[in-house]
Design a protein around this motif. Structure first.
Motif, PDB file in Angstrom:
ATOM      1  N   ALA A 113      -7.351   5.373   4.089  1.00  0.00           N
ATOM      2  CA  ALA A 113      -7.822   4.400   3.758  1.00  0.00           C
ATOM      3  C   ALA A 113      -9.237   3.541   4.006  1.00  0.00           C
ATOM      4  O   ALA A 113      -9.876   4.204   5.393  1.00  0.00           O
ATOM      5  CB  ALA A 113      -6.487   3.195   4.441  1.00  0.00           C
ATOM      6  N   ALA A 170      -2.213  10.195   3.718  1.00  0.00           N
ATOM      7  CA  ALA A 170      -1.907   9.528   3.423  1.00  0.00           C
ATOM      8  C   ALA A 170      -0.312   9.903   3.300  1.00  0.00           C
ATOM      9  O   ALA A 170       0.981   9.119   3.414  1.00  0.00           O
ATOM     10  CB  ALA A 170      -1.981   8.708   2.011  1.00  0.00           C
ATOM     11  N   THR A 198       0.588  -1.341  -0.197  1.00  0.00           N
ATOM     12  CA  THR A 198       0.127   0.302  -0.238  1.00  0.00           C
ATOM     13  C   THR A 198       1.223   1.401  -0.128  1.00  0.00           C
ATOM     14  O   THR A 198       0.312   2.687  -0.492  1.00  0.00           O
ATOM     15  CB  THR A 198      -0.978   0.117   1.474  1.00  0.00           C
ATOM     16  N   VAL A 216      -6.328   4.773   0.001  1.00  0.00           N
ATOM     17  CA  VAL A 216      -6.141   3.752  -0.919  1.00  0.00           C
ATOM     18  C   VAL A 216      -7.004   2.642  -0.084  1.00  0.00           C
ATOM     19  O   VAL A 216      -7.648   3.144   1.123  1.00  0.00           O
ATOM     20  CB  VAL A 216      -5.260   2.151   0.328  1.00  0.00           C
TER      21      VAL A 216
END
Length: 411
Positions: free
Chosen positions: A358, A384, A327, A337
């Motif tokens: 995510a 992220a 990831t 994600v």
């Protein structure tokens, strides 16, 4: 217990031989080890000290690569040997330029370990994440060769931490220093009275952050994407792909790039049948012949980490099988994600969920909901990217520890 371990290694070799008649990876596993010591003798000077990096597979190579490359940059005179256990690492990186020799690791027998170590004369050995081989570890310890585990991660269910795991704990005692990813690993090792442990984090953060800075444009991908928002599905398996295919018709304004984990002809042909009009990257012949196409299939290896530069939302495959894939490569580019339910082995997946960068899903409605949410959530991508940037630094910590060993002549 050692007798049982040796029997297990012999049994494993026999099973690989049987499977090799109908499995390409098993065939490569055996073929790559044919005349392995002659190959090593030809490439490695037995009178020359080497720094030995071992990786289970490609993922571990990418994880340990920042340490190898920074070490080579600061000590260009040092000779480096790289070994892989799996064909998926060796076959892709067998021509890696910074290593002076790249080989399959001979199976872990006492004789093989002695022959291998005699040939490469390691001055230090660095294993990434895991793989504990009794005979190699014992001989390194016997010869006082420093052995490091970097980006290590330990869990309570591993044999080291069971009451009957004494044989496996012997291997831990051969390790000079553990650089681990999380506090759970520190606590588990300290619970066995190991003090040679540092919480360094994961060297993959350094690797993926560097990739963002050095990524090269991909003209065919760029042409395909145009001005459309792009959904990237990386390292997918059939169950992942069934979910993604259902999204395509629902979002005609989006472009979809699917990079399956398995790129064999039969699987790619199956995807082409499931997605009429999908382009195959390797058949574009220098131009996107159908720019109006909505889907591109990546049917070769090595592009995915660069393709993420064109994405807006990413789905990472594997979560309906053994476990999710990488990831961090996507997160480093500031992409939110999505992944399936089996992610518990990966601390970064848990962390990305915790900071709302995510979403995990287990059904088509959940995927559709997650996709709808993340395509309008700019904060998720920002979180992220910040997460990756904040976690950098493991490589420097490891190299600082290594420096006193490497800078002196011999060990």
């Amino acid at each position: 217990m050692l007798l049982l371990y040796n029997f297990g290694i012999a049994l494993y070799k026999m099973l690989i031989y049987i499977v090799s008649f109908f499995n390409l990876k098993a065939k490569l596993f055996l073929k790559g080890r044919e005349n392995i010591f002659s190959k090593i003798k030809e490439k490695a000077d037995g009178n020359q000290k080497h720094i030995w990096f071992h990786f289970a597979s490609l993922g571990e190579f990418e994880q340990g690569r920042p340490v190898l490359e920074e070490l080579k940059k600061t000590h260009p005179e040092k000779k480096i040997i790289v070994t892989f256990f799996s064909p998926s690492g060796y076959e892709i990186r067998k021509n890696y330029a910074l290593a002076d020799g790249i080989f399959y690791l001979p199976l872990d027998t006492k004789k093989n370990a002695r022959r291998f170590i005699d040939l490469i004369q390691p001055e230090i050995a660095i294993f990434t994440k895991y793989e504990f081989w009794y005979h190699y570890f014992q001989l390194l310890h016997e010869r006082k060769v420093p052995l490091l585990i970097i980006s290590g991660i330990f869990r309570p269910n591993q044999l080291f931490f069971k009451w009957y795991g004494g044989f496996y704990r012997k291997m831990l005692h051969c390790v000079t220093h553990f650089f681990v990813q999380n506090t759970e690993s520190v606590n588990l090792l300290e619970g066995l009275n190991f003090k040679n442990v540092s919480l360094s984090g994961d060297t993959r953060f350094d690797r993926v952050a560097e990739n963002v800075l050095t990524v090269q444009p991909l003209p065919l991908i760029e042409e395909f994407c145009g001005q459309a928002p792009v959904f990237i599905a990386g390292s997918t398996w059939p169950q992942d792909e069934q979910l993604i295919i259902a999204l395509i018709a629902a979002y005609p304004q989006w472009k979809f790039i699917i990079a399956p984990h398995e790129i064999g002809p039969s699987h790619i042909d199956q995807l082409v049948k499931l997605i009429p009009g999908a382009l195959r990257y390797t058949q574009l012949d220098g131009q996107v012949s159908q720019p109006e196409s909505q889907v591109m299939l990546i049917d070769n290896i090595g592009l995915l980490s660069s393709i993420y530069q064109y994405g807006k939302v990413v789905y990472i495959g594997g979560g309906f099988g053994v476990s999710i894939h990488n990831t961090l490569e996507a997160a480093a580019f500031g992409l939110p994600v999505i992944f399936g339910p089996k992610y518990d082995k990966f601390q970064e997946a848990k962390d990305l969920l915790q900071i709302n960068a995510a979403i995990t899903i287990s059904s088509m409605p959940q995927l559709s909901s997650a996709f709808e949410k993340l395509q309008h959530d700019a904060d998720a991508g920002t979180a992220a990217k910040k997460y990756v940037q904040d976690k950098k630094g493991a490589t420097r910590q490891i190299l600082t520890y290594l420096e006193p060993f490497i800078s002196r002549d011999g060990l």
